[in-house]
Design an enzyme around this catalytic site. Structure first.
Site: not given
Ligand code: MCN
Ligand code: CUM
Length: 791
Positions: A228, A375-376, A745
């Site tokens: 990413q 996702r945080c 998120e």
């Protein structure tokens, strides 16, 4: 020259600008199976690598015998930690300033840890090679719980670290202890809650992998990999291998979902690179599903004990909590804040809380490393979950309706920018409005009546609310960096002579739709139709330097850079327009896609005409071309707000609960592509739903990972996922050039508490305060049967 007038101004939605629900351009290839993922890369002479993983959680390695593996025809290399050590690569530095074993030499410290790898002509031979390696382990007691790990007699896991005589990874505190103690002394009601946010896993459809190609002639290294953040990887390789950046090229092709799993640096990548250097051939490593589930990018796994000091009218006077986190065997969190525990102190940021105090400890355990991914934005998910579970419990304790309790404490619109007791500055919002909209949408009062009626007939209905603001967009460079590199991001825009353009950014889409949305920003700023703008990300040889995609930072940071570079292009186009229209720059006005003469609006030139002039008809002394770049350092994080409300019915006989309705109100500022934003919210809610009731990875006392396959670790499908009703409030971000805030998120962060609160509400008459996630039917049944909390 165009003869258009103001009245024919381009319709922004028609050209795919901001606010257009433009269809995702990347889907054209994805839904036809034409994406190009790492596993689709085939290079001439390419070999295949497989990893041998430890079957045990904690053991001393007595010996590794690779001789049988070497004998298998087609095996080209068997790499052990000893061999890696000769290259100083048995261990690698982590992004959290710890060390992590690339291949185990002294001990294995979690089940699934990388012990050796085999490179062969095909992946099957490589797997056979792994099976032929004989490792003699001397088992050691395993520790799989952070609190047990911090007990006196716990075996020391990180005995490789000088001076490390226990399993404490870090301890940390923030806030004002004395003021908080005073607040608790003055409280009318003190409300307490303890809970565990279980370990979970991002489980993207595509596993991790790499194709490393070292060219022995030029000594250049090219790595295709599932990352990413390609530029961070290049910087890390440059630092570790002491190679100049221009000899390293990291290419992140299409990614089949990241969800945080593809931020960290994994031993598999390092091994593939090292094997390619040793063999002088391209080496491909593609992780299998169990490998992905057992060893990479874990999240959460955090224990909370906390309390709220309340006045009898429901106003919060103070908050304090302690958190124990399980870091696994190596502290390898990939997060850019200076806080070891990430941004957990963003808890309670949406409430007007005068004071607070947080203490936290991180512990090493015999589990795979991980912590912040999934996702945080760096332990914000745990923070918001604890916050909203504690809020729900406190409403009961203080005898207020949970919606009214929140309303009395939410930060008011006129309080922004608002300084939280833990030092954050939230930027903007209309929290009450979002809450009211959510309550209206779900029909709150009616539901309460229905619930009471149903109770008379033995049915258990419940409603759960979760409201939260979270810090998205790491970062600003004063406070956030990785490896000393500040958290800015970048965009480069090249407008061609025909007015078509290519845009590159330092972010990296993994499914979020950047190829679609970045072009919309260019369309908004320049009036070039989005369809005329090609977006490219992920190749360090071509993309401008950027810090990648996580923490929902792409829109807040790279997206802002896209706006800024477009404005630079427009500024030059204005000069070209003045030249073409033969007036001075001051006499020129801009409307979408066109400059015109203020006193004669019919006389104008399009942005495309300006582009042509940049190459063929520039004024004397002007540099030709229409290209530029922008680096954007955000002044603050962006603070979106969300209100999620869930209704459920619990079957008292079986403990099974069904979701009746899910209402979401999201305020992420200006939405660039409303359809994509809704997709992000639905995806996040789906993950929240799954975490609340079906996902967990547990470990037995010996450290065996239970749940490292999709029979045990369940992914939600369309079958069980409930429908979502989405609503919107727009409070533009005051410091973002487009007014946008991050959103990727939000629903995964704020969602889980809404589901759990709903179940707990359905059980409110039983005296049960908490059931730990996943809230499985047997746990619910046990809670109803015993009237006790279930952890
Ligand atoms: N967007 C918008 N308007 C806004 C905010 C966002 O139109 N006000 C759009 C953006 O342009 C982008 C998308 O929504 O196309 C997400 O934007 P943003 O909130 O900036 O988040 P990022 O692009 O930085 O994505 C990261 C975020 C994270 S951290 C995880 S984890 C996650 C998530 O995105 N992983 C995902 N969503 C995912 N969605 C998919 N399909 N796959 C993943 O791996
Ligand atoms: Cu922490 S998961 Mo996302 O930030 O890539």
């Amino acid at each position: 020259m165009s003869e258009a007038t103001n009245s024919t101004q381009l319709d922004e939605v028609r050209i795919g600008g901001i606010g257009a629900s433009r269809k995702r351009v990347e889907d054209a290839r994805f839904i036809r199976g034409r994406g190009s993922y790492v596993d689709d890369i085939t290079l001439p002479g390419m070999l295949h690598m497989e990893i041998l993983r430890s079957p045990v959680a904690h053991a001393r390695i007595k010996s590794i015998d690779t001789s049988k593996a070497w004998e298998i025809p087609g095996v080209r290399l068997v790499l052990t930690g000893e061999m890696a050590a000769q290259r100083n690569l048995a261990w690698m530095p982590t992004l959290s300033y710890d060390t992590q074993a690339v291949l185990a030499t002294d001990k294995v410290r979690f089940q699934g840890q990388e012990v050796a790898c085999v490179v062969a002509d095909d992946p099957y031979i490589a797997k056979d090679g792994c099976e032929a390696i004989v490792v003699e382990y001397e088992p050691l007691p395993a520790v799989v719980n952070p609190r047990q790990a911090m007990a006196e007699d716990a075996p020391v896991i990180r005995d490789d670290k000088e001076g490390q005589t226990d399993n404490l990874c870090y301890s940390w505190e923030v806030g004002d202890k004395e003021a908080t103690d005073r607040a608790f002394e003055q409280a009318d009601v003190i409300s307490r809650l303890s809970l565990h946010y279980p370990r979970s896993h991002p489980s993207p459809i595509e596993n991790c992998g790499a194709v490393a190609s070292f060219d022995q002639a030029t000594e250049n290294l090219t790595v295709y990999m599932t990352t990413q953040a390609p530029h961070i990887i290049r910087a890390a390789v440059a630092l570790v291998a002491e190679l100049p950046e221009h000899m390293i090229r990291i290419i992140s092709p299409d990614i089949g979902g990241g969800f945080g799993n593809k931020v960290p640096v994994y031993p598999g990548y390092v091994c593939a690179i090292l094997c390619s250097i040793l063999l002088g051939k391209p080496v491909k490593w593609i992780e299998d599903k169990s490998g992905n589930l057992i060893s990479t990018g874990f999240a959460r796994d955090m224990y909370f004990d906390g309390e709220l000091a309340l006045r009898s009218d429901g106003r919060i006077l103070g908050v304090r909590f302690h958190a124990d986190t399980d870091q696994g065997a190596f502290f390898s969190d990939a997060q850019p804040s200076k806080f070891k525990i990430g941004l957990v102190h963003s808890a309670f940021a949406c409430y007007d809380v005068p004071t607070g105090h947080i203490t936290a400890r991180g512990a090493y355990t015999n589990k795979a490393p991980g912590g912040v991914a999934y996702r945080c934005s760096f332990r914000v998910t745990e923070a918001m979950f604890f916050q909203e579970r504690l809020m729900a419990a406190a409403a009961v304790d203080v005898g207020l309706d949970p919606a009214e309790f929140r309303r009395r404490n939410l930060v008011r619109d006129d309080q922004f920018p608002y300084r939280t007791p833990f030092g954050f500055l939230t930027d903007s919002g209309q929290y009450q409005k979002c809450l009211d909209l959510g309550l209206e949408a779900i029909g709150y009062d009616q539901f309460l009546e229905d619930k009471e009626e149903a109770a008379k007939r033995g049915r258990r209905l419940g409603i759960g609310i979760s409201t939260m603001t979270e810090p998205l967009g790491a970062g600003n460079s004063r406070e956030y960096d990785i490896l000393g590199i500040k958290m800015f991001d970048s965009a480069e825009l090249r407008v061609h002579p025909t007015g078509k353009a290519i845009l590159r950014t330092g972010a990296k889409t993994q499914g979020q739709g950047h190829e679609t949305t970045w072009a919309q920003i260019v369309a908004h700023e320049l009036g070039i139709p989005a369809a005329d703008v090609l977006v490219e990300e992920g190749d360090t040889d071509t993309a401008p330097f950027g810090m990648g995609t996580y923490a929902s930072r792409s829109t807040p940071v790279a997206g802002a850079a896209v706006a800024m570079v477009s404005r630079k292009i427009r500024a030059k186009a204005r000069k070209l327009a003045a030249h073409l229209l033969e007036v001075s720059e001051e006499d020129i006005e801009w409307e979408l896609g066109r400059f015109y003469v203020r006193s004669a609006p019919a006389r104008g030139v399009s942005i495309q005409e300006c582009a042509a002039a940049a190459y063929g008809n520039m004024p004397d002394g002007m540099e030709p071309g229409l290209e530029n770049n922008a680096y954007y350092d955000p002044p603050n994080l962006t603070w979106p707000f969300a209100c999620y409300i869930v209704t459920v019915e619990v079957d008292p006989e079986s403990g099974v609960w069904d979701v009746l309705r899910v209402v979401a109100v999201d305020d992420c500022g200006v939405r660039i592509n409303p359809m994509i934003v809704e997709g992000q919210i639905m995806g996040g809610l789906t993950e929240a739903y799954a975490m609340s009731n079906m996902q967990f990875i547990t470990f037995d006392a010996d450290g065996n990972c239970v749940g490292s396959n999709y029979m045990d670790y369940l992914l939600p499908t369309a079958w069980e996922t409930p429908g979502f009703e989405l609503h919107e409030v727009t409070t533009p971000c005051p410091h973002h050039p487009l007014g946008a805030k991050g959103v990727g998120e939000c629903a995964a962060v704020g969602g889980p508490a809404a589901f759990v609160n709903a179940v707990m509400d359905a059980l409110s008459d039983t005296g049960v305060r908490n059931i730990d996630m996943p809230v499985l039917p047997d746990r619910v049944w046990e809670a109803i049967a015993t009237g006790q909390d279930v952890s």
